[in-house]
Design an enzyme around this catalytic site. Structure first.
Site, PDB file in Angstrom:
ATOM      1  N   ASP A  16       0.825  -1.215   0.000  1.00  9.79           N
ATOM      2  CA  ASP A  16       0.000   0.000   0.000  1.00  9.79           C
ATOM      3  C   ASP A  16       0.859   1.266   0.000  1.00  9.79           C
ATOM      4  O   ASP A  16       0.655   2.167   0.818  1.00  9.79           O
ATOM      5  CB  ASP A  16      -0.929   0.017   1.219  1.00  9.79           C
ATOM      6  CG  ASP A  16      -1.713  -1.267   1.387  1.00  9.79           C
ATOM      7  OD1 ASP A  16      -2.084  -1.874   0.363  1.00  9.79           O
ATOM      8  OD2 ASP A  16      -1.944  -1.671   2.539  1.00  9.79           O
ATOM      9  N   GLU A 200     -10.891  -0.812  -4.173  1.00  7.51           N
ATOM     10  CA  GLU A 200     -10.123  -0.375  -3.018  1.00  7.51           C
ATOM     11  C   GLU A 200      -8.999   0.560  -3.457  1.00  7.51           C
ATOM     12  O   GLU A 200      -8.769   0.780  -4.654  1.00  7.51           O
ATOM     13  CB  GLU A 200      -9.539  -1.594  -2.282  1.00  7.51           C
ATOM     14  CG  GLU A 200      -8.639  -2.460  -3.156  1.00  7.51           C
ATOM     15  CD  GLU A 200      -8.249  -3.779  -2.500  1.00  7.51           C
ATOM     16  OE1 GLU A 200      -8.665  -4.040  -1.367  1.00  7.51           O
ATOM     17  OE2 GLU A 200      -7.514  -4.560  -3.155  1.00  7.51           O
TER      18      GLU A 200
END
Length: 317
Positions: A16, A200
């Site tokens: 991420d 997402e």
């Protein structure tokens, strides 16, 4: 001289990835190891290619709060002379909520401000702050929605009133629209079985007077997983996926697995760069990767995912 690189640009686990440009160069924050007793490893670089670990970012929350030990997907914004980190914390795939921490320096330490930004959400992750040209701050994120023809994790946005408070309820801006966004069919969630979809990792960039929301979709275990985008004329929408446009990044079998959760940053030579993670072939680690992103009247295009030595293109390329 062109900037040369080879993915991954950081070989250790660093999921991420979010990159912030600062006066000294670049700071990256990622999901993964607890370093020096703090969540979210921090890296620094002068060129987006060579990175150095400088410790952990976020002071861990007291265990007695019972909020969980899974810290995910930090992003940082500078405002009012301080740095504000938005992240989620929870227990695995359930119970995650968004929180905010603050630091006096971009490398931390960040201290949680005691605020649950999403107390009414079933599940909220992947917070991404965005400042518009008029100074308004927005917080994009992903959340679970059980209503509609395609159920699952979707993208939402809210206005930040100050840096530690959201304005009312978030609104859904992008729902699943295609089978490539299916995470798992007949997935047991919230006591029911659903064909579960996943959108997402939202990240918004303004370009040419329009807003582009990059996001990841599907299941990283499937070759269809990747990064796509939607377009709007205002941060609150409406957001529209371009018709017939394939995802910007997708898995390359045995080379680049599950490329996703990106941000976009301008490199030292002015070239826009997409930063993302991808699993190694053994599927034991998500590692940070970069590739150039090119803009045209038809929208963005990524020169990747790359896995062999390459370089950022010159402006004329």
């Amino acid at each position: 001289m062109p900037i040369r690189y080879r993915n991954p640009v950081y070989d250790a686990y660093f999921a991420d990835p979010f990159v912030l440009r600062v006066a000294e160069g670049y700071v990256a924050y990622g999901t993964g190891r607890v370093v020096d007793g703090r969540a979210f490893e921090v890296l620094t670089s002068s060129d987006l290619v060579t990175w150095r670990s400088v410790g952990g970012a976020l002071e861990l929350l007291p265990p007695e709060l019972g909020l969980g030990g899974d810290y995910w997907a930090p992003e940082v914004a500078e405002a009012d002379g301080r740095w504000w980190m938005y992240y989620s914390v929870g227990h695995g795939d359930v119970g995650h909520h968004l929180r905010v921490a603050v630091a006096e320096h971009p490398t931390g330490p960040f201290v949680d401000q005691g605020v649950n930004l999403t107390p009414d959400e079933r599940f909220a992750i992947d917070a991404s702050p965005f400042r518009d040209e008029d100074g308004t701050w927005y917080l994009f994120h992903a959340r679970d929605v059980l209503e509609g023809d395609r159920v699952g994790t979707m993208l939402a946005v809210n206005v930040l009133d100050g840096m530690t408070r959201l304005r009312g309820q978030s609104r859904t801006i992008l729902r699943p629209s295609d089978d490539w966004q299916v995470f798992l069919r007949q997935r047991k969630m919230y006591g029911q079985l659903y064909d579960w979809h996943t959108l997402e990792g939202p990240f918004v960039r303004r370009y040419g007077g329009r807003y582009y929301c990059f996001y990841s979709g599907g299941s990283w275990l499937e070759p269809t997983y990747g990064v796509a985008y939607a377009v709007a004329d205002h941060p609150l929408g409406p957001w529209v996926e371009p018709s017939g446009v394939p995802p910007l990044l997708r898995t390359v079998t045995d080379r680049v697995i599950g490329p996703g959760h990106n941000c976009v940053i301008t490199g030292p030579d002015g070239q826009d760069v997409i930063v993302y993670h991808a699993w190694n072939p053994e599927r034991t680690a998500r590692r940070m990767c970069i590739d150039p992103i090119l803009w045209s009247p038809d929208g963005p295009r990524v020169l990747g995912p790359s896995f062999s030595p390459t370089h950022f293109p010159r402006a004329a390329e």
